[in-house]
Design an enzyme around this catalytic site. Structure first.
Site, PDB file in Angstrom:
ATOM      1  N   TYR A  74       0.723  -1.029  -0.061  1.00 57.76           N
ATOM      2  CA  TYR A  74       0.014  -0.040  -0.061  1.00 57.76           C
ATOM      3  C   TYR A  74       0.826   1.182   0.206  1.00 57.76           C
ATOM      4  O   TYR A  74       1.753   1.278  -0.591  1.00 57.76           O
ATOM      5  CB  TYR A  74      -0.990   0.086   1.262  1.00 57.76           C
ATOM      6  CG  TYR A  74      -2.274   0.926   0.836  1.00 57.76           C
ATOM      7  CD1 TYR A  74      -2.956   0.681   0.046  1.00 57.76           C
ATOM      8  CD2 TYR A  74      -2.409   1.981   1.655  1.00 57.76           C
ATOM      9  CE1 TYR A  74      -4.077   1.496  -0.553  1.00 57.76           C
ATOM     10  CE2 TYR A  74      -3.372   2.650   1.481  1.00 57.76           C
ATOM     11  CZ  TYR A  74      -4.298   2.397   0.242  1.00 57.76           C
ATOM     12  OH  TYR A  74      -5.407   3.549  -0.154  1.00 57.76           O
ATOM     13  N   ARG A 127      -9.445  10.049  -8.313  1.00 56.91           N
ATOM     14  CA  ARG A 127      -8.293  11.096  -7.441  1.00 56.91           C
ATOM     15  C   ARG A 127      -7.262   9.905  -6.671  1.00 56.91           C
ATOM     16  O   ARG A 127      -7.981   9.518  -5.533  1.00 56.91           O
ATOM     17  CB  ARG A 127      -9.097  11.838  -6.396  1.00 56.91           C
ATOM     18  CG  ARG A 127      -7.998  12.736  -5.735  1.00 56.91           C
ATOM     19  CD  ARG A 127      -8.941  13.417  -4.419  1.00 56.91           C
ATOM     20  NE  ARG A 127      -9.139  12.421  -3.595  1.00 56.91           N
ATOM     21  CZ  ARG A 127      -8.409  11.935  -2.687  1.00 56.91           C
ATOM     22  NH1 ARG A 127      -7.236  12.342  -2.584  1.00 56.91           N
ATOM     23  NH2 ARG A 127      -8.759  10.986  -1.825  1.00 56.91           N
ATOM     24  N   LYS A 145      -5.950  -2.212  -0.517  1.00 57.54           N
ATOM     25  CA  LYS A 145      -6.750  -2.151   0.569  1.00 57.54           C
ATOM     26  C   LYS A 145      -7.256  -3.359   1.046  1.00 57.54           C
ATOM     27  O   LYS A 145      -7.389  -3.543   2.335  1.00 57.54           O
ATOM     28  CB  LYS A 145      -8.051  -1.043   0.381  1.00 57.54           C
ATOM     29  CG  LYS A 145      -7.652   0.202   0.102  1.00 57.54           C
ATOM     30  CD  LYS A 145      -7.445   0.999   1.482  1.00 57.54           C
ATOM     31  CE  LYS A 145      -7.275   2.562   1.426  1.00 57.54           C
ATOM     32  NZ  LYS A 145      -7.282   3.299   2.813  1.00 57.54           N
ATOM     33  N   GLU A 216     -13.529   4.634  -2.228  1.00 55.49           N
ATOM     34  CA  GLU A 216     -12.020   4.868  -2.084  1.00 55.49           C
ATOM     35  C   GLU A 216     -11.824   5.715  -3.135  1.00 55.49           C
ATOM     36  O   GLU A 216     -11.764   5.497  -4.427  1.00 55.49           O
ATOM     37  CB  GLU A 216     -11.290   3.522  -2.184  1.00 55.49           C
ATOM     38  CG  GLU A 216      -9.802   3.658  -1.667  1.00 55.49           C
ATOM     39  CD  GLU A 216      -9.909   4.131  -0.414  1.00 55.49           C
ATOM     40  OE1 GLU A 216      -8.903   4.767   0.073  1.00 55.49           O
ATOM     41  OE2 GLU A 216     -10.468   3.579   0.661  1.00 55.49           O
ATOM     42  N   ASP A 217     -10.992   6.903  -3.006  1.00 53.95           N
ATOM     43  CA  ASP A 217     -10.152   7.616  -3.865  1.00 53.95           C
ATOM     44  C   ASP A 217     -11.068   8.342  -4.913  1.00 53.95           C
ATOM     45  O   ASP A 217     -10.828   8.266  -6.193  1.00 53.95           O
ATOM     46  CB  ASP A 217      -9.178   7.082  -4.442  1.00 53.95           C
ATOM     47  CG  ASP A 217      -7.801   6.947  -3.536  1.00 53.95           C
ATOM     48  OD1 ASP A 217      -8.051   7.615  -2.565  1.00 53.95           O
ATOM     49  OD2 ASP A 217      -6.929   6.205  -4.028  1.00 53.95           O
ATOM     50  N   ASP A 239     -13.770   6.029   2.894  1.00 47.34           N
ATOM     51  CA  ASP A 239     -12.269   5.987   3.856  1.00 47.34           C
ATOM     52  C   ASP A 239     -11.408   7.458   3.745  1.00 47.34           C
ATOM     53  O   ASP A 239     -10.975   7.653   4.646  1.00 47.34           O
ATOM     54  CB  ASP A 239     -11.497   4.976   3.101  1.00 47.34           C
ATOM     55  CG  ASP A 239     -10.399   4.633   4.299  1.00 47.34           C
ATOM     56  OD1 ASP A 239     -10.647   4.659   5.448  1.00 47.34           O
ATOM     57  OD2 ASP A 239      -9.306   4.717   3.868  1.00 47.34           O
ATOM     58  N   ASP A 240     -11.533   8.033   2.514  1.00 46.96           N
ATOM     59  CA  ASP A 240     -10.929   9.262   2.351  1.00 46.96           C
ATOM     60  C   ASP A 240     -11.250  10.419   3.219  1.00 46.96           C
ATOM     61  O   ASP A 240     -10.629  11.198   3.750  1.00 46.96           O
ATOM     62  CB  ASP A 240     -10.762   9.624   1.043  1.00 46.96           C
ATOM     63  CG  ASP A 240     -10.228   8.641   0.177  1.00 46.96           C
ATOM     64  OD1 ASP A 240      -9.141   8.192   0.087  1.00 46.96           O
ATOM     65  OD2 ASP A 240     -10.945   8.208  -0.917  1.00 46.96           O
ATOM     66  N   ASN A 383      -0.358  11.620   0.642  1.00 46.35           N
ATOM     67  CA  ASN A 383       0.343  10.537   0.227  1.00 46.35           C
ATOM     68  C   ASN A 383       0.470  10.806  -1.450  1.00 46.35           C
ATOM     69  O   ASN A 383      -0.272  11.438  -1.890  1.00 46.35           O
ATOM     70  CB  ASN A 383      -0.364   9.244   0.333  1.00 46.35           C
ATOM     71  CG  ASN A 383      -0.125   8.717   1.759  1.00 46.35           C
ATOM     72  OD1 ASN A 383       0.952   8.610   2.367  1.00 46.35           O
ATOM     73  ND2 ASN A 383      -1.451   8.369   2.480  1.00 46.35           N
TER      74      ASN A 383
END
Length: 573
Positions: A74, A127, A145, A216-217, A239-240, A383
Site C-alpha cells: 500500500y 483521485r 486496501k 475509495e479515492d 475511507d478518504d 500521500n
C-alpha cells in the site's frame, strides 16, 4: 508442500519437485529473494506476483511482516504501482463495471465466483492518492486496501472484492495510451455518472445484501455527494473522508496524551488545516463531532477550525463558491488570509496537511508555530511520500525537536545534531478501516454511524502505550495491527449493539465480545481451522465458545495455512 498421499490422490506425483517445503520454508525462501531487491516498485511486483499464484503464502507473509510489507503493498509504493498498472498488468483480479454495462450489472455480479462477499472496496480512479485521475489503473488501490483487510482485519480473502467503476478518464496521457486498460473516453459527469453508481450499488446489494461498500479515492466534487446519498441508507463509508478523519482523531488524542493534556480537551485546541477537499473537510467533520461528543456545542467546535485552501482561509462571504460542508467551516473575518498569516494571527496548536502539495509547510511556517506553542502537533498527511507537506526531519529540525509528529507516509527515524533521535509514526488509515469493516460486517450493522467512527478512534488511541508516547509515537507499532483491528472491531460492535444495529449477535455473543470477535478473524493456524470446522464454530456459537470468547474470536481470524486438499471435504471447509 503437498504430502505424498496428496500427490498421488491429486495426480501431482512427478509434476512437482520431490522435496517438500512447508509454509515457513517457502516464506523464508521468498523473503530472501524479496529482500535482495532494492527497488520498491520491483518489490511490489514481486509480492503481487506471489498474490496471484499463492494467496495463502502471500497473506502469511503480510501478517508475519506487516511493518515491512505495508509500505510495499500500500502507501507509498501503491501510488507508483497504479501509475504503472497497465504496463505491469498480468492477470485479472476483482471486477470492472463501465458505462457499456448499463442494464447488465446485476447479472454481472454473478460472474464473481464467491458467494459470501463481506467487503467491497470500489474506486472510480478519479483521485488516486495525490496523483490525480488514473482511471481504471486505480485498481491497485482496492487490491491493496483489501490485502490489508485480510492481513490486518482478519477477513478471509474469499470474502472481499476489489472493484473499479470505470467512468472514463480526463487524463490526456491515458487517453492517448494504446495500452491503457480502461475505457479511452472522457469521464461521465452529472446525471449519467450518478445513475451508473446507483446501478452498481443496487447490483452488488442485490446479490450480497449485507455487504459493506467502501468508497475509495473518488474526486472531491463527488465523494461527499455519494457519501451523503448512501450513508444513512446502506452499509457504506468513505475511507478518504471518514477513515482519514477517524485515524487523525486517534492521532490527535494520542498527541494530547503525549503532551500531558486531557484527551477531552479537543475543544480547547486550535486547528489549522491546509486543504479543503474531501479529506480535509472530512477530518474537520470527524474532529468536530468528537468535540460535540465531549460536551462542546456545535458553534464552539466550529470556532476551533481554520481551514485554508489555495484561495486562502475559507471565506463566509464567498459561501456560494463553497460546498455545503466547506461552508460550515468558513470564517466571517479574515477570509482569504494566507497560510502563514493565519498561523501568525491565530497561533494554532495543531497543524494538519491534506493538500497533496509537497513541501507546502515551509521553515517559516513551522518555526512560527514553534514560537507560539510549546509542543506543536504537526501531521502532514498527504500521500505518497513526495506529496507530504513536510518531512519528519524538517519538522523536528525546525521545531528543535519539540513537535509531536505523524505523517501519511512512513519516514525513517530522525537524529538531530545534538544526538537526540526521534521515531515518527505513520497516521495510516489501515489502523482503522480493517477493524471497522470487521466489526460492522460481524454484527450485521445497517449503517456506519459517526459514533462508530468516534469509538474506533478512541480504541486506536487507547492502544498506544505510555512507553510509545514517551518516545514521541502517537500510533502503535504496525506489527500490532491485528490486535489494533481486534480492539477497533470490538468497540464498533459494542456501539452497534447500543443503538440496536447488532442484528446478527445475541446476548451470549455480546457477553464476551472480545473472544467472539477474535474467533471471527482469519488465522493461519491449521489447528484452529480444524477445531473451528470440527466443532461447527464457523456458523454457530455454543456455551463453550462463549465462555472464552477472546480465544474464540481469535480462532476465527483469517490465518493463511496450507489445508491438505484431500482432507478438505472431511473438514467441511
Amino acid at each position: 508442500a503437498f504430502k505424498l498421499g496428496e500427490r498421488d490422490r491429486l495426480r501431482f506425483r512427478g509434476l512437482l519437485p520431490p522435496r517438500r517445503m512447508n509454509l515457513a520454508q517457502q516464506e523464508k525462501r521468498f523473503l530472501n529473494v524479496f529482500r535482495a531487491e532494492t527497488s520498491p516498485i520491483r518489490k511490489h511486483i514481486m509480492i503481487e506476483d506471489l498474490h496471484d499464484r499463492n494467496e495463502t503464502l502471500y497473506h502469511r507473509i503480510l501478517i508475519d511482516h506487516m511493518e515491512e510489507m505495508a509500505p510495499i503493498v500500500y502507501t507509498p509504493t501503491v501510488g507508483q504501482a497504479c501509475k504503472e498498472f497497465a504496463k505491469q498488468y498480468r492477470r485479472p483480479r476483482g471486477m470492472y463495471f463501465c458505462a457499456e454495462d448499463r442494464g447488465h450489472m446485476a447479472a454481472m455480479t454473478y460472474n464473481w465466483p464467491n458467494e459470501d462477499v463481506h467487503v467491497i472496496v470500489v474506486t472510480d480512479g478519479s483521485r488516486i492518492l495525490g496523483l490525480g485521475d488514473l482511471g481504471a489503473n486505480g485498481m491497485g488501490i482496492p487490491i491493496g486496501k483489501l490485502s490489508l483487510y485480510c492481513a490486518a482485519g482478519g477477513i478471509a480473502p474469499h470474502r472481499v472484492l476489489p472493484v473499479v467503476l470505470d467512468c472514463g478518464t480526463d487524463n490526456e496521457e491515458l487517453l492517448k495510451d494504446p495500452n491503457y486498460i480502461g475505457m479511452p473516453v472522457r469521464r461521465l459527469h452529472g446525471w449519467e455518472y450518478y445513475q451508473l453508481v446507483e446501478e452498481f450499488m443496487d447490483a452488488v446489494r442485490f446479490r450480497w445484501p449485507n455487504v459493506l461498500v467502501q468508497f475509495e479515492d473518488f474526486s472531491s466534487d463527488k465523494a461527499q455527494i455519494l457519501l451523503n446519498k448512501y450513508r444513512d441508507k446502506v452499509l457504506t463509508f468513505n475511507d478518504d473522508i471518514q477513515g482519514t478523519g477517524a485515524t487523525t482523531l486517534a492521532g490527535v488524542l494520542g498527541a494530547l496524551r503525549a503532551k500531558g493534556e486531557d484527551v477531552t480537551s479537543l475543544g480547547k485546541q486550535r486547528f489549522l488545516i491546509a486543504g479543503a477537499g474531501s479529506a480535509g473537510i472530512g477530518v474537520a467533520q470527524v474532529l468536530m463531532q468528537a468535540m460535540i461528543e465531549q460536551g462542546c456545542t456545535e458553534e464552539e467546535s466550529r470556532e476551533t477550525f481554520f481551514i485554508v485552501d489555495h484561495n486562502g482561509l475559507l471565506d463566509a462571504a464567498k459561501s456560494s463558491e463553497l460546498s455545503p460542508e466547506q461552508a460550515i467551516f468558513a470564517r466571517n473575518t479574515d477570509g482569504g488570509m494566507s497560510l502563514i498569516e493565519t498561523m501568525k494571527k491565530y497561533k494554532p496548536t495543531i497543524l494538519l496537511g491534506l493538500t497533496a502539495v509537497g513541501e507546502l509547510f515551509t521553515k517559516d511556517l513551522i518555526s512560527e508555530m514553534a514560537l507560539n506553542c510549546e509542543r506543536p502537533i504537526i501531521f502532514p498527511l498527504s500521500n505518497p511520500t513526495h506529496k507530504a507537506e513536510c518531512t519528519a526531519e524538517q519538522a523536528y529540525e525546525w521545531t528543535d525537536g519539540k513537535c509531536i509528529f505523524a505523517s501519511g507516509s512512513p519516514f525513517d527515524p530522525v537524529t538531530l545534531k545534538d544526538g537526540r533521535t526521534f521515531y515518527p509514526t505513520q497516521c495510516n488509515n489501515m489502523f482503522v478501516f480493517p477493524g471497522l469493516g470487521l466489526g460492522v460486517t460481524l454484527c450485521g450493522a445497517q449503517t456506519v454511524t459517526d459514533k462508530m467512527l468516534y469509538v474506533a478512534a478512541e480504541a486506536l488511541a487507547n492502544h498506544v502505550s505510555d512507553e510509545e508516547l514517551q518516545s514521541g509515537k502517537v500510533f502503535p507499532n504496525v506489527g500490532t495491527i491485528r490486535d489494533v483491528s481486534h480492539k477497533v472491531a470490538c468497540a464498533v460492535v459494542r456501539e452497534a449493539a447500543r443503538t440496536g444495529q447488532a442484528s446478527k449477535l445475541g446476548e451470549k455473543e455480546l457477553n464476551d465480545l472480545e473472544t467472539f470477535v477474535r474467533s471471527k478473524m482469519y488465522e493461519s493456524s491449521m489447528a484452529v481451522v480444524r477445531e473451528a470446522a470440527r466443532t461447527g464454530q464457523a456458523s454457530k456459537l455454543g456455551a463453550k465458545e462463549l465462555n472464552d470468547l477472546e480465544t474464540f474470536v481469535r480462532s476465527k481470524m483469517y490465518d493463511p495455512v496450507y489445508v491438505p486438499l484431500v482432507e478438505k471435504r472431511a473438514l467441511n471447509l
